[in-house]
Scaffold this motif. Sequence first.
Motif, PDB file in Angstrom:
ATOM      1  N   MET A 260     -18.251   6.904   0.439  1.00 34.02           N
ATOM      2  CA  MET A 260     -18.748   5.608   0.915  1.00 34.02           C
ATOM      3  C   MET A 260     -19.523   4.852  -0.151  1.00 34.02           C
ATOM      4  SD  MET A 260     -18.736   8.186   3.344  1.00 34.02           S
ATOM      5  CE  MET A 260     -20.354   8.658   3.960  1.00 34.02           C
ATOM      6  N   ASN A 261     -20.240   5.588  -0.999  1.00 34.54           N
ATOM      7  CA  ASN A 261     -21.021   4.948  -2.048  1.00 34.54           C
ATOM      8  C   ASN A 261     -20.202   4.714  -3.318  1.00 34.54           C
ATOM      9  OD1 ASN A 261     -23.986   4.211  -2.795  1.00 34.54           O
ATOM     10  ND2 ASN A 261     -23.265   5.382  -4.552  1.00 34.54           N
ATOM     11  N   ASP A 262     -19.179   5.538  -3.535  1.00 33.72           N
ATOM     12  CA  ASP A 262     -18.374   5.399  -4.751  1.00 33.72           C
ATOM     13  C   ASP A 262     -17.531   4.130  -4.735  1.00 33.72           C
ATOM     14  OD1 ASP A 262     -19.231   7.745  -6.048  1.00 33.72           O
ATOM     15  OD2 ASP A 262     -17.820   8.968  -4.910  1.00 33.72           O
ATOM     16  N   ASP A 263     -16.984   3.777  -3.571  1.00 37.09           N
ATOM     17  CA  ASP A 263     -16.161   2.570  -3.449  1.00 37.09           C
ATOM     18  C   ASP A 263     -16.300   2.023  -2.022  1.00 37.09           C
ATOM     19  OD1 ASP A 263     -14.250   0.551  -3.483  1.00 37.09           O
ATOM     20  OD2 ASP A 263     -12.847   1.703  -4.717  1.00 37.09           O
ATOM     21  N   PRO A 264     -17.407   1.336  -1.728  1.00 38.05           N
ATOM     22  CA  PRO A 264     -17.647   0.871  -0.356  1.00 38.05           C
ATOM     23  C   PRO A 264     -16.536  -0.022   0.187  1.00 38.05           C
ATOM     24  CG  PRO A 264     -19.640   0.661  -1.678  1.00 38.05           C
ATOM     25  CD  PRO A 264     -18.536   1.013  -2.621  1.00 38.05           C
ATOM     26  N   ALA A 265     -16.009  -0.927  -0.634  1.00 39.10           N
ATOM     27  CA  ALA A 265     -14.989  -1.854  -0.144  1.00 39.10           C
ATOM     28  C   ALA A 265     -13.722  -1.107   0.272  1.00 39.10           C
ATOM     29  CB  ALA A 265     -14.673  -2.898  -1.206  1.00 39.10           C
ATOM     30  N   LEU A 266     -13.291  -0.150  -0.551  1.00 42.51           N
ATOM     31  CA  LEU A 266     -12.091   0.623  -0.235  1.00 42.51           C
ATOM     32  C   LEU A 266     -12.303   1.451   1.032  1.00 42.51           C
ATOM     33  CD1 LEU A 266      -9.302   1.811  -0.846  1.00 42.51           C
ATOM     34  CD2 LEU A 266     -10.428   3.444  -2.390  1.00 42.51           C
ATOM     35  N   VAL A 267     -13.424   2.149   1.109  1.00 41.38           N
ATOM     36  CA  VAL A 267     -13.681   3.005   2.264  1.00 41.38           C
ATOM     37  C   VAL A 267     -13.791   2.174   3.536  1.00 41.38           C
ATOM     38  CG1 VAL A 267     -15.327   4.615   3.307  1.00 41.38           C
ATOM     39  CG2 VAL A 267     -14.681   4.867   0.901  1.00 41.38           C
ATOM     40  N   ALA A 268     -14.485   1.041   3.462  1.00 42.89           N
ATOM     41  CA  ALA A 268     -14.593   0.181   4.644  1.00 42.89           C
ATOM     42  C   ALA A 268     -13.218  -0.285   5.100  1.00 42.89           C
ATOM     43  CB  ALA A 268     -15.491  -1.011   4.340  1.00 42.89           C
ATOM     44  N   ARG A 269     -12.355  -0.620   4.166  1.00 41.29           N
ATOM     45  CA  ARG A 269     -11.011  -1.056   4.533  1.00 41.29           C
ATOM     46  C   ARG A 269     -10.239   0.074   5.212  1.00 41.29           C
ATOM     47  NH1 ARG A 269      -9.178  -4.383   6.972  1.00 41.29           N
ATOM     48  NH2 ARG A 269     -10.563  -5.732   5.770  1.00 41.29           N
ATOM     49  N   VAL A 270     -10.351   1.287   4.690  1.00 40.80           N
ATOM     50  CA  VAL A 270      -9.681   2.432   5.303  1.00 40.80           C
ATOM     51  C   VAL A 270     -10.195   2.659   6.722  1.00 40.80           C
ATOM     52  CG1 VAL A 270      -9.406   4.947   5.175  1.00 40.80           C
ATOM     53  CG2 VAL A 270      -9.129   3.563   3.115  1.00 40.80           C
ATOM     54  N   LEU A 271     -11.513   2.533   6.922  1.00 39.11           N
ATOM     55  CA  LEU A 271     -12.089   2.726   8.246  1.00 39.11           C
ATOM     56  C   LEU A 271     -11.678   1.633   9.227  1.00 39.11           C
ATOM     57  CD1 LEU A 271     -13.683   4.932   6.780  1.00 39.11           C
ATOM     58  CD2 LEU A 271     -15.735   4.163   7.959  1.00 39.11           C
ATOM     59  N   LEU A 272     -11.638   0.405   8.754  1.00 36.00           N
ATOM     60  CA  LEU A 272     -11.217  -0.696   9.628  1.00 36.00           C
ATOM     61  C   LEU A 272      -9.741  -0.580   9.981  1.00 36.00           C
ATOM     62  CD1 LEU A 272     -13.176  -3.655   7.987  1.00 36.00           C
ATOM     63  CD2 LEU A 272     -13.620  -2.619  10.230  1.00 36.00           C
ATOM     64  N   ASP A 273      -8.922  -0.263   8.977  1.00 35.10           N
ATOM     65  CA  ASP A 273      -7.485  -0.088   9.253  1.00 35.10           C
ATOM     66  C   ASP A 273      -7.241   1.072  10.211  1.00 35.10           C
ATOM     67  OD1 ASP A 273      -6.888  -2.196   7.600  1.00 35.10           O
ATOM     68  OD2 ASP A 273      -6.233  -0.960   5.910  1.00 35.10           O
ATOM     69  N   GLY A 274      -8.022   2.147  10.038  1.00 34.26           N
ATOM     70  CA  GLY A 274      -7.831   3.334  10.864  1.00 34.26           C
ATOM     71  C   GLY A 274      -8.319   3.176  12.292  1.00 34.26           C
ATOM     72  N   SER A 275      -9.134   2.139  12.539  1.00 31.67           N
ATOM     73  CA  SER A 275      -9.716   1.972  13.878  1.00 31.67           C
ATOM     74  C   SER A 275      -9.169   0.743  14.595  1.00 31.67           C
ATOM     75  CB  SER A 275     -11.250   1.870  13.764  1.00 31.67           C
ATOM     76  OG  SER A 275     -11.637   0.778  12.927  1.00 31.67           O
ATOM     77  N   ARG A 276      -7.937   0.377  14.275  1.00 34.09           N
ATOM     78  CA  ARG A 276      -7.315  -0.770  14.957  1.00 34.09           C
ATOM     79  C   ARG A 276      -6.581  -0.316  16.222  1.00 34.09           C
ATOM     80  NH1 ARG A 276      -8.449  -4.899  12.021  1.00 34.09           N
ATOM     81  NH2 ARG A 276      -8.516  -4.798   9.733  1.00 34.09           N
TER      82      ARG A 276
END
Length: 276
Positions: A260-276
């Motif tokens: 989450m700290n290494d690449d917040p934008a990438l991780v946030a995108r993965v979490l948003l995509d995964g929770s649709r």
Amino acid sequence: MSATVTYQVPSSRGPQSVTLSYARVGRGEPLLLLHGIGHHRQAWDPVVDILATEREVIAVDLPGFGASPALPDGLDHDLPTVTAALGGLCEALELDRPHVAGNSLGGLLALEMGRTRLVRSVTALSPAGFWTQAERRYAFTVLSAMRGIAERMPVRVVEGLARSAAGRTVLTGTIYARPGRRAPEAVVAETRALAGATGFARTLRAGGSVQFTEDVRGVPVTVAWGARDRLLIPRQGVRAKQIIPRARLVRLPGCGHVPMNDDPALVARVLLDGSR
């Protein structure tokens, strides 16, 4: 804003009170965030503001970590018990089958919540439970060493190390691929959280026999793995895909065990995509 909730869960000794600390922010479908062993809910801070633009985010301190007390006597810190406690949390907070995302131990718990149909989707970041016994022993040895160092190190020494990128690497280089990016105050807080985690030993002991071997059916599953994970090595993600064949397996370039700290934008995108 942080809060606590107390509720009853069944046990062999009758109903037991469980108290968990959590923070709740944002609007949209609920997304429950579960951290790893020895960490606290603030591990998610780098991505919470991004997630909160599209989700109601509930970040939880797991039992015996962060501001949450350990489970009472009569309740083990094993996978079924903690999963049931999280199910009770969802009921207490009136979360009707939220999405869930977890990292490490939290990823394992998220998958178990998916397997038992407590949630509507699962995103697991470097989840525990897909190791060989040698890989598990290695991870537990590293975690125990980190815990021992955190317990013995005076706060003033931790604060001094956290002031420099090199010092932050010493303290957190095992779990972050880019430890220099972590804020000094966050490193101090998470080192102290590791030292003070009352549920650490019981959770680690309960994990000695854990192996995730069942498919997760009926809910979308995303498994994401940091390409530079030094604690749970990335080939474990391939095993996860073999066990959960319908899961989406995502590689996180440049990320370590706690991405989450290494690449917040990438991780946030993965979490948003995964929770649709």
